[in-house]
Design an enzyme around this catalytic site. Structure first.
Site, PDB file in Angstrom:
ATOM      1  N   ARG A  38      -0.364  -7.238 -21.415  1.00 40.03           N
ATOM      2  CA  ARG A  38      -1.101  -6.787 -22.603  1.00 40.03           C
ATOM      3  C   ARG A  38      -0.282  -5.896 -23.514  1.00 40.03           C
ATOM      4  O   ARG A  38      -0.580  -5.743 -24.695  1.00 40.03           O
ATOM      5  CB  ARG A  38      -2.344  -5.990 -22.191  1.00 40.03           C
ATOM      6  CG  ARG A  38      -3.421  -6.764 -21.513  1.00 40.03           C
ATOM      7  CD  ARG A  38      -4.419  -5.836 -20.850  1.00 40.03           C
ATOM      8  NE  ARG A  38      -5.001  -4.895 -21.795  1.00 40.03           N
ATOM      9  CZ  ARG A  38      -6.016  -5.179 -22.601  1.00 40.03           C
ATOM     10  NH1 ARG A  38      -6.563  -6.368 -22.571  1.00 40.03           N
ATOM     11  NH2 ARG A  38      -6.474  -4.283 -23.440  1.00 40.03           N
TER      12      ARG A  38
ATOM     13  N   GLU B 157       0.798  -7.603   8.063  1.00 40.52           N
ATOM     14  CA  GLU B 157       0.922  -6.140   8.139  1.00 40.52           C
ATOM     15  C   GLU B 157       1.882  -5.593   7.096  1.00 40.52           C
ATOM     16  O   GLU B 157       1.874  -4.407   6.790  1.00 40.52           O
ATOM     17  CB  GLU B 157       1.383  -5.712   9.533  1.00 40.52           C
ATOM     18  CG  GLU B 157       0.268  -5.643  10.565  1.00 40.52           C
ATOM     19  CD  GLU B 157      -0.927  -4.832  10.079  1.00 40.52           C
ATOM     20  OE1 GLU B 157      -0.788  -3.614   9.893  1.00 40.52           O
ATOM     21  OE2 GLU B 157      -2.000  -5.437   9.889  1.00 40.52           O
TER      22      GLU B 157
ATOM     23  N   PRO C 293       0.815  -1.224   0.000  1.00 43.98           N
ATOM     24  CA  PRO C 293       0.000   0.000   0.000  1.00 43.98           C
ATOM     25  C   PRO C 293       0.849   1.276   0.000  1.00 43.98           C
ATOM     26  O   PRO C 293       0.357   2.343  -0.307  1.00 43.98           O
ATOM     27  CB  PRO C 293      -0.817  -0.102   1.300  1.00 43.98           C
ATOM     28  CG  PRO C 293      -0.742  -1.535   1.717  1.00 43.98           C
ATOM     29  CD  PRO C 293       0.559  -2.046   1.202  1.00 43.98           C
TER      30      PRO C 293
ATOM     31  N   ASP D 132      -6.972   2.150 -26.965  1.00 46.05           N
ATOM     32  CA  ASP D 132      -7.534   2.125 -25.618  1.00 46.05           C
ATOM     33  C   ASP D 132      -7.703   3.550 -25.118  1.00 46.05           C
ATOM     34  O   ASP D 132      -6.801   4.363 -25.238  1.00 46.05           O
ATOM     35  CB  ASP D 132      -6.604   1.371 -24.654  1.00 46.05           C
ATOM     36  CG  ASP D 132      -6.899  -0.113 -24.629  1.00 46.05           C
ATOM     37  OD1 ASP D 132      -7.672  -0.561 -25.488  1.00 46.05           O
ATOM     38  OD2 ASP D 132      -6.360  -0.808 -23.761  1.00 46.05           O
TER      39      ASP D 132
HETATM   40  C1  9D3 Z   1      -5.012  -0.570   7.306  1.00 49.78           C
HETATM   41  C2  9D3 Z   1      -3.999  -1.127   8.246  1.00 49.78           C
HETATM   42  N1  9D3 Z   1      -3.275  -2.281   7.774  1.00 49.78           N
HETATM   43  C3  9D3 Z   1      -4.183  -3.371   7.454  1.00 49.78           C
HETATM   44  C4  9D3 Z   1      -4.774  -4.045   8.628  1.00 49.78           C
HETATM   45  C5  9D3 Z   1      -2.413  -1.902   6.688  1.00 49.78           C
HETATM   46  C6  9D3 Z   1      -2.323  -2.859   5.568  1.00 49.78           C
HETATM   47  C7  9D3 Z   1      -1.341  -3.836   5.562  1.00 49.78           C
HETATM   48  C8  9D3 Z   1      -1.259  -4.741   4.518  1.00 49.78           C
HETATM   49  C9  9D3 Z   1      -3.183  -2.800   4.502  1.00 49.78           C
HETATM   50  C10 9D3 Z   1      -3.105  -3.710   3.447  1.00 49.78           C
HETATM   51  C11 9D3 Z   1      -2.147  -4.681   3.473  1.00 49.78           C
HETATM   52  C12 9D3 Z   1      -2.062  -5.665   2.365  1.00 49.78           C
HETATM   53  N2  9D3 Z   1      -2.092  -4.987   1.070  1.00 49.78           N
HETATM   54  C13 9D3 Z   1      -1.196  -5.231   0.134  1.00 49.78           C
HETATM   55  O1  9D3 Z   1      -0.343  -6.057   0.321  1.00 49.78           O
HETATM   56  C14 9D3 Z   1      -1.246  -4.480  -1.101  1.00 49.78           C
HETATM   57  C15 9D3 Z   1      -2.137  -3.464  -1.556  1.00 49.78           C
HETATM   58  C16 9D3 Z   1      -3.296  -2.869  -0.971  1.00 49.78           C
HETATM   59  O2  9D3 Z   1      -3.757  -3.173   0.138  1.00 49.78           O
HETATM   60  N3  9D3 Z   1      -3.940  -1.882  -1.687  1.00 49.78           N
HETATM   61  C17 9D3 Z   1      -3.525  -1.494  -2.916  1.00 49.78           C
HETATM   62  N4  9D3 Z   1      -2.458  -2.012  -3.496  1.00 49.78           N
HETATM   63  C18 9D3 Z   1      -1.776  -2.995  -2.806  1.00 49.78           C
HETATM   64  S1  9D3 Z   1      -0.417  -3.759  -3.371  1.00 49.78           S
HETATM   65  C19 9D3 Z   1      -0.264  -4.705  -2.056  1.00 49.78           C
END
Ligand code: 9D3
Length: 240
Positions: free
Chosen positions: A153, A115, A88, A168
């Protein structure tokens, strides 16, 4: 192009890799997607891949050791490669980044769970970090599939002539015009008459106006960055 995915859930990928454009391209040898189960690189009888965070707090963190051993064990490939973490905290994935990545010979995608991943993986090994949007996923696997799909793609030969990338709408920075096919009337809703008229220039202008108006309505942020012609400006000025 080759993709290597490091994941704790390799089973999530099977139908994605077997079906559709991605599946066909793998069968044709245009794309090659390999899965590595990070657990295969965990040590001890229990094959532990996660541990409690230093400093305390809830949740678990993916251990650095198994991921780094998996990365080191990847088969060497000729050419240019990058290692991307899916998280994220990453750069927001968009069509520009998809084009950049499509020039690589190999992209390694490391999927986080829990996490997150011990920061030392990013510091020591990652070239970039990718997020697919501002929403919470359970891990990086669905994001990895989105990246493989969008990047794959763009690899020459993956798309037939059915749908050329340049056409596209996202390539143009606009949303698309609405689409219709048979029947001409469904539950009292008719297909816009102009599309049945056979007047190709009128149809082109109508579609362009619809695309522009939709983009202004739903994604004004995209319109900011779009290159608009004088004709486009005129179509946007016209009411309706
Ligand atoms: C909100 C607090 N945490 C979650 C209980 C933080 C968190 C940790 C790990 C939120 C998401 C994740 C797992 N997400 C990913 O590994 C991830 C992701 C995403 O959640 N949103 C957009 N792109 C991606 S790329 C990897």
């Amino acid at each position: 192009m080759r993709f290597d995915v490091l994941t704790l859930f390799p089973g999530l990928f099977a139908p994605f890799l077997e079906q559709g454009i991605v599946g066909r391209s793998i069968a044709q040898g245009l794309l090659d997607v390999r899965l590595t189960d990070i657990r295969d690189y965990a040590r001890g009888a229990h094959r532990v891949t996660d541990d409690r965070p230093y400093g305390g707090g809830s949740g678990m963190v993916m251990k650095v050791g198994p991921i780094v051993r998996a990365l080191r064990d990847l088969e060497p490939v000729e050419g240019t490669e990058r290692i991307a973490l899916l998280s994220p905290q990453g750069r927001l994935f968009d069509q520009d980044l998809a084009w950049e990545l499509s020039t690589l010979d190999r992209l390694v995608l490391v999927c986080g769970r829990y996490e997150g991943i011990d920061e030392r993986v990013r510091e020591g090994y990652a070239d970039l970090e990718i997020s697919i949007g501002d929403f919470v996923l359970s891990g990086g696997e669905v994001a990895a599939m989105a990246v493989i799909d969008a990047v794959g793609r763009l690899v020459p030969g993956v798309l037939g002539c059915e749908d050329s990338n340049r056409e596209d709408s996202f390539e143009e920075g606009l949303l698309e015009h609405p689409h219709y096919t048979r029947p001409p009337v469904f539950e009292e809703r008719s297909v816009p008459e102009i599309l049945l008229s056979g007047d190709h220039e009128k149809i082109r202008l109508w579609r362009r106006a619809e695309a522009l108006k939709r983009t202004r309505e739903r994604r004004p942020d995209l319109l900011e960055g779009a290159h608009l012609s004088e004709e486009d400006r005129k179509l946007l000025r016209d009411p309706k």
